[in-house]
Enzyme design. Structure first.
Site, PDB file in Angstrom:
ATOM      1  N   CYS A   2      33.262  57.095   5.511  1.00  0.00           N
ATOM      2  CA  CYS A   2      32.874  57.596   6.832  1.00  0.00           C
ATOM      3  C   CYS A   2      32.135  56.529   7.633  1.00  0.00           C
ATOM      4  CB  CYS A   2      31.934  58.782   6.687  1.00  0.00           C
ATOM      5  SG  CYS A   2      32.508  60.034   5.570  1.00  0.00           S
ATOM      6  N   ARG A  27      37.071  51.173   7.868  1.00  0.00           N
ATOM      7  CA  ARG A  27      36.425  51.746   6.690  1.00  0.00           C
ATOM      8  C   ARG A  27      37.283  52.824   6.037  1.00  0.00           C
ATOM      9  NH1 ARG A  27      30.893  50.791   6.641  1.00  0.00           N
ATOM     10  NH2 ARG A  27      30.416  52.759   5.646  1.00  0.00           N
ATOM     11  N   TRP A  75      35.839  60.551   6.128  1.00  0.00           N
ATOM     12  CA  TRP A  75      36.733  60.395   4.993  1.00  0.00           C
ATOM     13  C   TRP A  75      36.394  61.560   4.067  1.00  0.00           C
ATOM     14  CZ3 TRP A  75      36.655  59.376  -0.343  1.00  0.00           C
ATOM     15  CH2 TRP A  75      37.839  58.825  -0.871  1.00  0.00           C
ATOM     16  N   ASN A 101      27.303  60.448   6.226  1.00  0.00           N
ATOM     17  CA  ASN A 101      28.187  59.703   5.333  1.00  0.00           C
ATOM     18  C   ASN A 101      27.589  59.866   3.933  1.00  0.00           C
ATOM     19  OD1 ASN A 101      29.649  57.812   3.945  1.00  0.00           O
ATOM     20  ND2 ASN A 101      28.895  56.033   5.065  1.00  0.00           N
ATOM     21  N   GLY A 102      28.390  60.323   2.972  1.00  0.00           N
ATOM     22  CA  GLY A 102      27.857  60.486   1.614  1.00  0.00           C
ATOM     23  C   GLY A 102      28.159  61.872   1.069  1.00  0.00           C
ATOM     24  N   GLU A 488      46.732  41.627  -8.902  1.00  0.00           N
ATOM     25  CA  GLU A 488      46.327  41.643  -7.497  1.00  0.00           C
ATOM     26  C   GLU A 488      47.556  41.777  -6.584  1.00  0.00           C
ATOM     27  OE1 GLU A 488      43.772  42.134  -5.876  1.00  0.00           O
ATOM     28  OE2 GLU A 488      44.084  41.219  -3.922  1.00  0.00           O
ATOM     29  N   LYS A 492      48.127  44.798  -3.956  1.00  0.00           N
ATOM     30  CA  LYS A 492      48.371  44.579  -2.516  1.00  0.00           C
ATOM     31  C   LYS A 492      49.606  45.353  -2.076  1.00  0.00           C
ATOM     32  CE  LYS A 492      45.426  43.498  -1.498  1.00  0.00           C
ATOM     33  NZ  LYS A 492      44.259  43.116  -2.220  1.00  0.00           N
ATOM     34  N   GLU A 495      48.999  49.327  -2.235  1.00  0.00           N
ATOM     35  CA  GLU A 495      48.036  49.953  -1.321  1.00  0.00           C
ATOM     36  C   GLU A 495      48.487  49.930   0.125  1.00  0.00           C
ATOM     37  OE1 GLU A 495      44.067  48.306  -1.199  1.00  0.00           O
ATOM     38  OE2 GLU A 495      44.810  46.270  -1.390  1.00  0.00           O
ATOM     39  N   HIS A 511      56.633  44.638 -24.607  1.00  0.00           N
ATOM     40  CA  HIS A 511      56.005  45.797 -25.254  1.00  0.00           C
ATOM     41  C   HIS A 511      56.105  47.050 -24.403  1.00  0.00           C
ATOM     42  CE1 HIS A 511      54.517  43.091 -28.330  1.00  0.00           C
ATOM     43  NE2 HIS A 511      54.207  42.269 -27.342  1.00  0.00           N
ATOM     44  N   LYS A 610      37.620  51.087   3.308  1.00  0.00           N
ATOM     45  CA  LYS A 610      37.263  49.679   3.114  1.00  0.00           C
ATOM     46  C   LYS A 610      36.055  49.546   2.204  1.00  0.00           C
ATOM     47  CE  LYS A 610      37.486  45.272   3.695  1.00  0.00           C
ATOM     48  NZ  LYS A 610      38.523  44.604   2.887  1.00  0.00           N
TER      49      LYS A 610
HETATM   50  O1  M6R Z   1      33.792  45.815  -1.367  1.00  0.00           O
HETATM   51  P1  M6R Z   1      34.250  45.695  -2.798  1.00  0.00           P
HETATM   52  O2  M6R Z   1      34.748  44.328  -3.104  1.00  0.00           O
HETATM   53  O3  M6R Z   1      33.215  46.145  -3.770  1.00  0.00           O
HETATM   54  O4  M6R Z   1      35.475  46.676  -2.898  1.00  0.00           O
HETATM   55  C1  M6R Z   1      36.131  46.906  -4.105  1.00  0.00           C
HETATM   56  C2  M6R Z   1      37.441  47.616  -3.905  1.00  0.00           C
HETATM   57  O5  M6R Z   1      37.232  48.856  -3.292  1.00  0.00           O
HETATM   58  C3  M6R Z   1      38.410  46.799  -3.045  1.00  0.00           C
HETATM   59  O6  M6R Z   1      38.632  45.538  -3.576  1.00  0.00           O
HETATM   60  C4  M6R Z   1      39.757  47.543  -2.922  1.00  0.00           C
HETATM   61  O7  M6R Z   1      40.397  47.574  -4.163  1.00  0.00           O
HETATM   62  C5  M6R Z   1      40.647  46.890  -1.862  1.00  0.00           C
HETATM   63  N1  M6R Z   1      41.316  47.905  -1.113  1.00  0.00           N
HETATM   64  C6  M6R Z   1      41.691  46.015  -2.431  1.00  0.00           C
HETATM   65  O8  M6R Z   1      42.510  45.446  -1.472  1.00  0.00           O
END
Ligand code: M6R
Length: 615
Positions: A2, A27, A75, A101-102, A488, A492, A495, A511, A610
């Site tokens: 949020c 965010r 959110w 937020n929370g 990674e 990418k 997501e 395996h 984010k």
């Molecule tokens: O702000 P942070 O690096 O702690 O965030 C960790 C993850 O939430 C963040 O890397 C998330 O996996 C991204 N969406 C990846 O692209």
């Protein structure tokens, strides 16, 4: 997660709030709302959907005047994303409004109690409980708003950043935080409240970051007061001058923040090592490391805690630390670590990695490690973030604001910082000979140029993306330093394009994942010329003989993999340990183009936030 924006001052609040909410869109959110006080009454508009939907709706249904207001992007946690559950929430009397937020964990008993006292609830949210609790406390003891917020928050269990105002006192906003970030912008005869500084950077560069368990009573033409929520102690407001500028948080001609951030990597990697890497003198100078060198040198092991992409950077670091400095390393998901009764010893050094510095699980894991006596070092991007303040020492990545939800430059700058640390420890421990040490410094210094060269694969990546954009699944394989890059790469893709993708160590393929391979399966293989190159060539042959489609990231001039693969993307040569900084670039570009071709919302993928400030 949020986003909160509040304004009180001499301007019209609505445009400030709407623009601010747009800046916080990165965010992640599913609904948005705004409330203003126009001198006669509250004007509230909220909706499921985007800030642009809110604008369209607000402009039709409310008058947009007023120089006090609060806005929110939600959110969903408690209650589905819909208009009613969206914030702001209004108390039963119609006087108090809140954005939050929370999560209020004990909202159910509080709600039951309020219902017994005659309160009526319209939404499923914990936030509506909080605003009515504040109202009840205020009414019962005839308290001012600030005091009522304080008393109510002392009854609450959970995490929050809130902004509240009372239409009967429209010259005051009360803000408070516990576990979720909140910044106050201090202008001339005006104040801003926001989840980060981006909504107010164009109006003022003076900011106060509230600490956990602090509340601010913000009144026009009066000194701002900060109090500890628990014991009412007054705190001297610490006003920081922000270094961020407007240009850094705008797209600068790129279609998406993600693409802009991918292209920023040559310069931000340089910013990361500037002043730290002195290749000519054969020196690495990092204050956070030098001040705590003995702790690192005496460490029995290094424990790395992080989430998501930062966790992948931690995995790369595991290989680098063990190879360079010969210190045993374990890498943990913060979310698992905090709940599994881990063994942490005072002789452990914990490195917490986080771009945002606000990830709730990482923050909680840090607190746990500290309680058990470990020294905790943070690697964060956001200056002044909760994690950077909660750790004993740290090093910033200096990547500049990362707005795209998919982390790109955060990953490469985190690896850069971690490599510098590993090299410094290797030097201090004598686990690397002098000539290798100098060679690595020189190679690291050349990485920005090589990343720029790797970015020239953009057109090739776009062409390959067009071929595989409709694939339902994808496999990513890598070995050694490039196994985390495979993870990674898969993250990418999934997501931002919603294609199911898995990353695996190439040798593990036999395996299990090999069963998935057929002519419709794209397999992205990271195969630079490095140790075990011949092994990865064998893996490629195994895929080829099962008709899998091979897209390989190879070193410039490669012939062997080229002869086997359906597509290759060539990147410059570097040493094995530094190769993730280059191999990851084409994978970022591929995911980006695939997502664009699938018409996905690249910068704000569905369901994602984010900075993940709830667990
Ligand atoms: O702000 P942070 O690096 O702690 O965030 C960790 C993850 O939430 C963040 O890397 C998330 O996996 C991204 N969406 C990846 O692209």
């Amino acid at each position: 997660m949020c986003g909160i924006v509040g304004y009180i001052g001499h301007r019209e609040a609505y445009p400030v709030i709407i623009k601010g909410l747009k800046r916080l869109e990165y965010r992640g959110y599913d609904s948005a709302g705004v409330v203003l006080y126009d001198g006669t009454d509250l004007k509230l508009s909220k909706t499921k959907g985007k800030v642009s939907d809110l604008e369209a709706r607000a402009e039709k249904e409310i008058s947009l005047n007023g120089s006090i207001g609060i806005g929110h992007t939600r959110w969903a946690t408690h209650g589905v994303p819909n208009d009613v559950n969206s914030h702001p929430h209004v108390s039963n009397s119609g006087n108090l409004v809140i954005v939050h937020n929370g999560i209020i964990e004990n909202y159910e008993p509080l709600k039951k109690e309020l219902i017994k006292r005659g309160y009526v609830f319209h939404s499923d949210t914990d936030t509506e409980v909080l605003v009515n609790l504040i109202e009840e406390v205020k009414k019962q003891d005839n308290l001012k708003l600030g005091k009522a917020v304080q008393v109510a928050l002392n009854q609450v269990v959970g995490a929050y950043a809130i902004a509240v105002f009372d239409k009967e006192r429209p010259n005051e906003i009360v803000a408070a935080r516990l576990g979720s970030p909140l910044a106050i912008g201090v202008g001339k005869d005006e104040f801003f409240v926001a989840s980060d500084a981006s909504p107010f950077i164009e109006y003022t560069s003076n900011a106060i970051y509230l600490e956990d368990e602090e509340m601010a009573i913000i009144r026009l033409h009066k000194p701002l007061k900060i109090r500890k929520i628990k014991d009412d102690t007054l705190v001297d407001p610490y006003i920081q001058e922000l270094q961020m500028n407007l240009e850094q948080i705008e797209k600068g001609g790129y279609d998406h923040f993600m693409l802009k951030e991918i292209y920023e990597q040559p310069s931000v990697i340089k910013d990361t090592y500037r002043g730290r890497l002195h290749a000519n003198e054969g020196l690495i100078k990092m204050a956070g490391i030098e001040d705590n060198l003995q702790k690192f040198l005496n460490a029995d092991r290094i424990l790395i805690i992080a989430c998501g992409t930062s966790w992948h950077a931690g995995l790369v670091a595991e290989y680098i630390f063990e190879e360079f400095a010969r210190i045993p390393v374990e890498v943990e998901y913060a979310s698992e670590f905090r709940y599994r009764n881990p063994i942490v010893r005072p002789t452990d050094v914990v490195i917490a990695i986080s771009q945002s510095g606000e990830t709730a699980d990482t923050l909680a894991a840090i607190k746990l490690a500290k309680e058990q006596g470990a020294f905790v070092f943070g690697v964060c991007n956001v200056v002044g973030s909760s994690i950077s303040r909660e750790t004993h020492a740290g090093a910033y990545t200096h990547a500049g604001p990362e707005i795209g939800v998919a982390s790109t430059k955060a990953f490469t700058t985190q690896i850069t910082v971690l490599t510098l640390i590993a090299l410094r420890l290797a030097q201090a421990k004598g686990t690397m000979n002098n000539s290798d040490f100098h060679r690595y410094l020189q190679e690291l210094e050349l990485i920005p140029e090589k990343v720029a060269e790797a970015l020239e694969t953009n057109l090739v990546a776009q062409t390959i993306a067009a071929v595989y954009k409709d694939a339902p699944n994808a496999l990513y394989l890598g070995r050694g330093y490039n196994f985390p890059v495979a993870l990674e790469g898969a993250l990418k893709l999934k997501e931002i394009s919603y294609i199911h993708a898995e990353g695996y160590p190439a040798a593990e393929m036999k395996h299990g994942p090999i069963a998935l391979i057929d002519e419709s399966m794209p397999v992205f293989i990271i195969a630079p010329q490095q140790e075990h190159y011949d092994k990865i060539v064998s893996n490629i042959q195994e895929i080829k003989s099962r008709s899998g489609k091979i897209i390989a990231v190879v070193t410039k001039g490669d012939t062997q993999v080229k002869a086997l693969a359906d597509h290759v993307i060539e990147i410059p040569a570097t040493s094995d340990a530094l190769s993730p900084l280059l191999t990851t670039i084409p994978l970022q570009l591929l995911s980006y183009h695939i997502a664009v071709m699938r018409e996905c919302n690249v910068d704000q993928p569905r369901n994602l936030a984010k900075s993940v400030t709830v667990e």
